[in-house]
Design a protein around this motif. Structure first.
Motif, mmCIF file in Angstrom:
data_model
loop_
_atom_site.group_PDB
_atom_site.id
_atom_site.type_symbol
_atom_site.label_atom_id
_atom_site.label_comp_id
_atom_site.label_asym_id
_atom_site.label_seq_id
_atom_site.Cartn_x
_atom_site.Cartn_y
_atom_site.Cartn_z
ATOM 1 N N LEU A 10 -85.559 46.728 -3.052
ATOM 2 C CA LEU A 10 -84.541 47.066 -2.065
ATOM 3 C C LEU A 10 -84.025 45.788 -1.429
ATOM 4 O O LEU A 10 -84.800 44.871 -1.143
ATOM 5 C CB LEU A 10 -85.126 47.957 -0.966
ATOM 6 C CG LEU A 10 -85.688 49.308 -1.371
ATOM 7 C CD1 LEU A 10 -86.281 49.997 -0.152
ATOM 8 C CD2 LEU A 10 -84.638 50.167 -2.020
ATOM 9 N N ASP A 12 -82.057 44.031 1.981
ATOM 10 C CA ASP A 12 -82.298 44.233 3.411
ATOM 11 C C ASP A 12 -81.593 45.473 3.952
ATOM 12 O O ASP A 12 -82.166 46.226 4.740
ATOM 13 C CB ASP A 12 -81.855 43.004 4.211
ATOM 14 C CG ASP A 12 -82.767 41.816 4.001
ATOM 15 O OD1 ASP A 12 -83.875 42.000 3.456
ATOM 16 O OD2 ASP A 12 -82.376 40.698 4.394
ATOM 17 N N VAL A 13 -80.368 45.687 3.528
ATOM 18 C CA VAL A 13 -79.607 46.844 4.004
ATOM 19 C C VAL A 13 -80.254 48.149 3.532
ATOM 20 O O VAL A 13 -80.423 49.083 4.326
ATOM 21 C CB VAL A 13 -78.135 46.761 3.516
ATOM 22 C CG1 VAL A 13 -77.373 48.032 3.860
ATOM 23 C CG2 VAL A 13 -77.446 45.539 4.113
ATOM 24 N N GLN A 14 -80.650 48.208 2.288
ATOM 25 C CA GLN A 14 -81.301 49.407 1.758
ATOM 26 C C GLN A 14 -82.626 49.673 2.462
ATOM 27 O O GLN A 14 -82.954 50.817 2.766
ATOM 28 C CB GLN A 14 -81.529 49.263 0.256
ATOM 29 C CG GLN A 14 -80.259 49.237 -0.560
ATOM 30 C CD GLN A 14 -80.517 48.846 -2.002
ATOM 31 O OE1 GLN A 14 -81.355 47.985 -2.282
ATOM 32 N NE2 GLN A 14 -79.784 49.470 -2.918
ATOM 33 N N LYS A 16 -83.471 48.786 5.541
ATOM 34 C CA LYS A 16 -83.190 49.261 6.898
ATOM 35 C C LYS A 16 -82.748 50.714 6.890
ATOM 36 O O LYS A 16 -83.139 51.498 7.757
ATOM 37 C CB LYS A 16 -82.124 48.388 7.556
ATOM 38 C CG LYS A 16 -82.641 47.022 7.951
ATOM 39 C CD LYS A 16 -81.558 46.153 8.548
ATOM 40 C CE LYS A 16 -82.095 44.762 8.815
ATOM 41 N NZ LYS A 16 -81.048 43.855 9.309
ATOM 42 N N GLU A 17 -81.941 51.100 5.905
ATOM 43 C CA GLU A 17 -81.511 52.496 5.788
ATOM 44 C C GLU A 17 -82.709 53.410 5.520
ATOM 45 O O GLU A 17 -82.812 54.492 6.094
ATOM 46 C CB GLU A 17 -80.481 52.643 4.666
ATOM 47 C CG GLU A 17 -79.133 52.048 5.004
ATOM 48 C CD GLU A 17 -78.154 52.093 3.838
ATOM 49 O OE1 GLU A 17 -78.500 52.597 2.748
ATOM 50 O OE2 GLU A 17 -77.024 51.615 4.027
ATOM 51 N N LEU A 18 -83.611 52.970 4.661
ATOM 52 C CA LEU A 18 -84.797 53.758 4.354
ATOM 53 C C LEU A 18 -85.684 53.913 5.583
ATOM 54 O O LEU A 18 -86.198 54.996 5.861
ATOM 55 C CB LEU A 18 -85.581 53.140 3.199
ATOM 56 C CG LEU A 18 -86.837 53.882 2.749
ATOM 57 C CD1 LEU A 18 -86.537 55.336 2.398
ATOM 58 C CD2 LEU A 18 -87.478 53.168 1.571
ATOM 59 N N CYS A 20 -84.719 53.915 8.691
ATOM 60 C CA CYS A 20 -84.052 54.886 9.576
ATOM 61 C C CYS A 20 -84.287 56.310 9.102
ATOM 62 O O CYS A 20 -84.550 57.204 9.917
ATOM 63 C CB CYS A 20 -82.554 54.595 9.645
ATOM 64 S SG CYS A 20 -82.156 53.115 10.575
ATOM 65 N N LEU A 21 -84.202 56.538 7.808
ATOM 66 C CA LEU A 21 -84.455 57.866 7.268
ATOM 67 C C LEU A 21 -85.908 58.287 7.466
ATOM 68 O O LEU A 21 -86.195 59.440 7.765
ATOM 69 C CB LEU A 21 -84.101 57.917 5.781
ATOM 70 C CG LEU A 21 -82.617 57.843 5.439
ATOM 71 C CD1 LEU A 21 -82.423 57.701 3.936
ATOM 72 C CD2 LEU A 21 -81.894 59.068 5.963
ATOM 73 N N ASN A 23 -87.851 57.496 9.849
ATOM 74 C CA ASN A 23 -88.114 57.850 11.248
ATOM 75 C C ASN A 23 -87.896 59.326 11.503
ATOM 76 O O ASN A 23 -88.428 59.880 12.463
ATOM 77 C CB ASN A 23 -87.256 57.004 12.185
ATOM 78 C CG ASN A 23 -87.750 55.583 12.266
ATOM 79 O OD1 ASN A 23 -88.939 55.331 12.143
ATOM 80 N ND2 ASN A 23 -86.853 54.648 12.462
ATOM 81 N N GLU A 24 -87.131 59.988 10.638
ATOM 82 C CA GLU A 24 -86.876 61.424 10.764
ATOM 83 C C GLU A 24 -87.814 62.267 9.898
ATOM 84 O O GLU A 24 -87.771 63.488 9.942
ATOM 85 C CB GLU A 24 -85.421 61.716 10.388
ATOM 86 C CG GLU A 24 -84.426 60.990 11.279
ATOM 87 C CD GLU A 24 -82.997 61.112 10.788
ATOM 88 O OE1 GLU A 24 -82.729 61.958 9.911
ATOM 89 O OE2 GLU A 24 -82.156 60.360 11.285
#
Length: 75
Positions: A10, A12-14, A16-18, A20-21, A23-24
């Motif tokens: 991954l 860095d952007v991928q 960070k997106e993962l 965030c996901l 966390n839910e």
């Protein structure tokens, strides 16, 4: 000779997106496992070999095959 596939990582952007996901994510086992992989850089096999005795929450580190990964999380 068997050809090995090039590993995929991954960016860095991928990552960070993962995060965030995750966390839910309701299942704490999935959430914890994937966050540990992301933040520590350990491999799947290393994660699967972990035992509770390898986790030192007081000093925030994980013992991995004789090595210590510090800190446990950088959140």
């Amino acid at each position: 000779k068997v050809k090995r596939k090039e590993p995929k990582f991954l960016d860095d952007v991928q990552a960070k997106e993962l995060v965030c996901l995750l966390n839910e994510e309701a299942d704490i086992r999935i959430k914890t496992s994937l966050l540990l992989l992301i933040y520590s850089g350990m491999r799947r096999g290393e994660l699967c070999g972990l035992e509770w005795a390898d986790v030192d929450s007081k000093n925030e580190n994980v013992k991995l095959a004789g090595y210590v990964l510090e800190p446990l999380f950088l959140l």
